[in-house]
Design a protein around this motif. Structure first.
Motif, mmCIF file in Angstrom:
data_model
loop_
_atom_site.group_PDB
_atom_site.id
_atom_site.type_symbol
_atom_site.label_atom_id
_atom_site.label_comp_id
_atom_site.label_asym_id
_atom_site.label_seq_id
_atom_site.Cartn_x
_atom_site.Cartn_y
_atom_site.Cartn_z
ATOM 1 N N ALA A 112 -9.693 6.292 1.822
ATOM 2 C CA ALA A 112 -9.093 6.276 2.296
ATOM 3 C C ALA A 112 -8.379 7.368 3.714
ATOM 4 O O ALA A 112 -9.515 8.297 2.998
ATOM 5 N N GLU A 160 -11.631 -0.561 6.633
ATOM 6 C CA GLU A 160 -10.099 -0.340 6.866
ATOM 7 C C GLU A 160 -9.623 -0.895 8.324
ATOM 8 O O GLU A 160 -8.528 -1.135 8.605
ATOM 9 N N THR A 162 -9.882 -4.263 8.368
ATOM 10 C CA THR A 162 -10.076 -5.339 8.525
ATOM 11 C C THR A 162 -8.514 -5.574 6.783
ATOM 12 O O THR A 162 -8.318 -5.516 6.769
ATOM 13 N N GLY A 163 -8.791 -3.389 6.576
ATOM 14 C CA GLY A 163 -7.788 -4.106 5.595
ATOM 15 C C GLY A 163 -8.686 -4.271 4.269
ATOM 16 O O GLY A 163 -7.818 -4.745 3.255
ATOM 17 N N THR A 164 -9.542 -4.327 4.032
ATOM 18 C CA THR A 164 -10.448 -5.366 2.713
ATOM 19 C C THR A 164 -11.882 -3.819 1.938
ATOM 20 O O THR A 164 -11.940 -3.105 2.414
ATOM 21 N N GLU A 180 -6.918 -4.439 0.584
ATOM 22 C CA GLU A 180 -6.665 -3.235 0.167
ATOM 23 C C GLU A 180 -5.269 -3.091 -0.366
ATOM 24 O O GLU A 180 -4.429 -1.885 -1.379
ATOM 25 N N THR A 181 -3.956 -3.905 0.003
ATOM 26 C CA THR A 181 -2.976 -3.227 -0.726
ATOM 27 C C THR A 181 -2.737 -4.050 -2.085
ATOM 28 O O THR A 181 -1.636 -3.985 -3.042
#
Length: 321
Positions: A112, A160, A162-164, A180-181
């Protein structure tokens, strides 16, 4: 024939020869080879199980690799210093339950923008198989999402925006999506084009041009799966065939052109937007069962795991023209 005719004929011949000569430079001047100046930049220790499986790059040229058989994540500085950042726990059964390969392995890795590393670990056990995270300076890796133990997670990509996170499963023929979390994975695509024919199917994975691109090792194909506005998977399209043993690939920065690592033949192929391809790197360049390709600017990074040759796992650098 008169002298006048002979002279005319000679003059015509000279003019024809001159015209032909003038054309030669344009016809004979070949474009530079797509990839040149290949050299082995790093030799890894095969006795320490340093078999590089995947690679991610930082802006300064630092490379992060997964050593599959050692169960490790390592940092390679631009000067060539190798530093192990994390060693994952060995499963209780030693990894013999790992599907197809029967040994635990660290596989796909992405970085990231803040330096956090995400990577996959396949062990055949429910307590370890899944997506792992290593934060800068954190000191320890942690699993943030479990994936099916009966599968073999392999390629990894991060959106990054969409955080997927997306992960391919080479045994189950699936592309998983994971926040991603961390959290519960979703089977994003189970299209038949992702399936294996007996060994390993969906493998390398990249996000490019509003779609997920997937390589199928068994079928020798590159697939494009659009990401719809709602985040779901669109219709699969096969964009390249005939790439036997394709493991991983990387886009060159010129549209849909990409470089593909062909594991079995120890080659790298340049794949053009229409699907045609040309071998641009070979064992003569130091490749030994290449597993991953990365491109930054005009530099090509290729890691070889030497799974079959058993001789020299390494990192080869080359110039992209």
């Amino acid at each position: 024939m008169s002298r006048k005719l002979i002279a005319s004929a000679a003059t015509a011949a000279v003019l024809a020869a001159a015209a032909a000569t003038a054309l030669v430079p344009a016809q004979a001047s070949a474009a530079p080879a797509p990839v040149t100046r290949a050299r082995i930049a790093e030799h890894f220790d095969i006795d320490a199980k340093q078999t590089p499986e995947n690679i991610a790059l930082a802006p300064d040229g630092t490379a992060y690799v997964t050593f599959a058989k050692a169960g490790q994540v390592a940092r390679i500085s631009p000067s060539g210093t190798v530093r192990v950042l994390a060693t994952l726990p060995v499963p209780a059964d030693g990894g013999v339950s790992t599907p197809v390969l029967n040994f635990p392995l660290t596989v796909g890795i992405v970085r990231a923008h803040d330096g956090t590393l995400y990577f996959l670990y396949a062990t055949g056990t429910a307590d370890l198989t899944g997506v792992w995270r290593l934060r800068p300076g954190d000191g320890g890796a942690e699993r943030i999402a479990a994936l099916p133990a009966r599968g073999l997670p392999n390629g990894l990509a991060l959106d990054e925006r969409t955080g997927t996170l997306y992960a391919t499963d080479s045994v189950l023929g699936t592309v998983w999506s994971v926040p991603e979390t961390g959290g519960t994975p979703t089977a994003w695509s189970t299209a038949p084009e992702l399936a294996s024919t007996g060994f390993l199917g969906a493998n390398g994975l990249k996000i490019h041009g509003g779609a997920l691109w997937v390589g199928n090792l068994d079928k020798g194909t590159v697939l494009r799966i659009p990401v719809r506005a709602d985040g779901s998977a669109g219709r699969v399209r096969t964009v390249a065939t005939g790439l036997a043993g394709i493991d991983d690939f990387a886009f060159t920065g010129r549209g849909d052109q990409l470089l593909a690592a062909l594991n079995g033949t120890s080659e790298v192929a340049l794949v053009r937007p229409g699907g045609s391809h040309t071998v641009v790197m070979s064992p003569a360049d130091g490749l030994q069962n290449p597993t991953a390709v990365a491109v930054r600017g005009s530099t090509v990074y290729v890691v070889s795991a030497a799974y079959v040759t058993g001789e020299d796992p390494n990192l080869v650098l080359a110039r992209l023209n």
